[in-house]
Design an enzyme around this catalytic site. Structure first.
Site, PDB file in Angstrom:
ATOM      1  N   ARG A  27      12.121  -4.579   4.829  1.00  0.00           N
ATOM      2  CA  ARG A  27      12.493  -2.807   4.411  1.00  0.00           C
ATOM      3  C   ARG A  27      12.897  -1.665   5.474  1.00  0.00           C
ATOM      4  NH1 ARG A  27       5.731  -1.533   5.383  1.00  0.00           N
ATOM      5  NH2 ARG A  27       6.233  -2.674   7.353  1.00  0.00           N
ATOM      6  N   LYS A  86       1.017  -1.573  -0.321  1.00  0.00           N
ATOM      7  CA  LYS A  86      -0.095  -0.072  -0.263  1.00  0.00           C
ATOM      8  C   LYS A  86       0.912   1.259   0.085  1.00  0.00           C
ATOM      9  CE  LYS A  86      -1.836  -1.284   3.965  1.00  0.00           C
ATOM     10  NZ  LYS A  86      -0.651  -2.505   4.378  1.00  0.00           N
ATOM     11  N   ARG A 110      11.222  -0.501  11.019  1.00  0.00           N
ATOM     12  CA  ARG A 110      10.373  -0.011  11.897  1.00  0.00           C
ATOM     13  C   ARG A 110      10.015  -1.009  13.480  1.00  0.00           C
ATOM     14  NH1 ARG A 110       5.241   0.467   8.769  1.00  0.00           N
ATOM     15  NH2 ARG A 110       4.318  -0.404  10.015  1.00  0.00           N
ATOM     16  N   ARG A 134      -0.686  -7.975  14.136  1.00  0.00           N
ATOM     17  CA  ARG A 134      -0.371  -7.426  12.523  1.00  0.00           C
ATOM     18  C   ARG A 134      -1.596  -7.730  12.361  1.00  0.00           C
ATOM     19  NH1 ARG A 134       4.867  -4.473  10.924  1.00  0.00           N
ATOM     20  NH2 ARG A 134       3.217  -3.883  10.036  1.00  0.00           N
ATOM     21  N   ARG A 168      -9.790  -0.083   8.936  1.00  0.00           N
ATOM     22  CA  ARG A 168      -9.227  -1.054   9.316  1.00  0.00           C
ATOM     23  C   ARG A 168     -10.599  -1.962  10.613  1.00  0.00           C
ATOM     24  NH1 ARG A 168      -3.375   0.580   9.266  1.00  0.00           N
ATOM     25  NH2 ARG A 168      -2.260  -1.765   9.635  1.00  0.00           N
TER      26      ARG A 168
END
Ligand code: AP5
Length: 244
Positions: free
Chosen positions: A158, A44, A191, A202, A119
């Site tokens: 990431r 996203k 992160r 998550r 969400r």
């Protein structure tokens, strides 16, 4: 609303020209209001800047906004931190409040991309009520469909540039210079919630609380499902087709 006065003489001519050209290019574009839904690591945040530039929309990413509030230790950030560290969702009221405020920015004049919100079905209902009061509605929901098994590699590789939200990947989207943002040359970070253990919770939140949001919008006939496991540029092509 508080007004901010800017001395235009202090702004470099090149920046002024670029902004003028951007506004001329954007003037004829139709308004669009989009939602991007998908599990963590589905792409996203990677596709959003491309859609934003091509359609002249603002990019409202609740995760980025909450992380900025956490690092600035604002009252909102202090409330959000505990849930975020555990991979749980922040309360619906906090999230809807920040979106409501952010949509008033001049950069959202042509519409917006909501990345990471709604969400929960409660957030979707509150968003609908908010938009109804403004006399507008969501045009399209992009569903980033992908198998959970692909996501750990994406999340663990990431690296992000916190100030802009730009994300990179050591294997799939490396920066030009390792560890450094392509645009600003500033250092990239990982992160805190990008670990295998937090990813598990998550994903659990996504399937339990966010998947029903896709059904909520499917009933309105506005969901387009993407093959988010494909290479990055293929996903961009799919998005372009859906939005053309
Ligand atoms: P948030 O920041 O929204 O995180 P997320 O939804 O978990 O999504 P990610 O940012 O992890 O994934 P992405 O889909 O953007 O992936 P990306 O493009 O970077 O939320 C964080 C937390 O904030 C939540 O857990 C929650 O606590 C809280 N929160 C936020 N919104 C909330 C809300 N509305 N309500 C309540 N709480 C909220 O891609 C991942 C990696 O893969 C990158 O390295 C990228 O380079 C690479 N990649 C991308 N696409 C491809 C591709 N096609 N092929 C190969 N690699 C790819």
């Amino acid at each position: 609303m508080a007004s901010i006065s800017v001395n235009l003489e202090e702004i470099p001519s090149e920046s002024l020209m670029n902004e003028l050209l951007r506004r001329m290019k954007c003037a004829p574009k139709p308004e669009k209001r989009l939602i991007l839904i998908g599990p963590p690591g589905s792409g996203k945040g990677t596709q959003s800047p491309i859609i934003k530039d091509e359609h002249c929309l603002c990019h409202l990413a609740t995760g980025d906004m909450l992380r900025a509030a956490v690092s600035a230790k604002t009252p909102l950030g202090i409330k959000a931190k505990e849930a975020m560290d555990k991979g749980e969702l922040v309360s619906d009221d906090l999230v809807v409040g920040i979106i409501d405020e952010a949509m008033k920015k001049p950069s959202c004049k042509k519409g917006f991309i909501l990345d990471g919100v709604p969400r929960t079905v409660a957030q979707a209902q509150k968003l609908d009520e908010m938009l109804e009061r403004q006399g507008v509605k969501i045009d399209k929901v992009l569903d980033f469909a992908i198998d959970d098994a692909v996501l750990e590699e994406r999340i663990s590789g990431r690296w992000i540039h916190p100030a802009s939200g730009r994300s990179y990947h050591t294997k799939f989207a490396p920066p030009r210079v390792s560890g450094v943002d392509d645009v600003t040359g500033e250092p990239l970070i990982q992160r805190k919630d990008d670990t295998a253990a937090v990813l598990k919770s998550r994903l659990e939140s996504f399937h339990r609380q966010t998947q029903p949001v896709i059904n909520y919008y499917s009933k309105k006939g506005i969901v387009a499902t993407l093959h988010a496991e494909k290479p990055l540029t293929d996903v961009t092509d799919e998005v372009r087709k859906v939005l053309s």
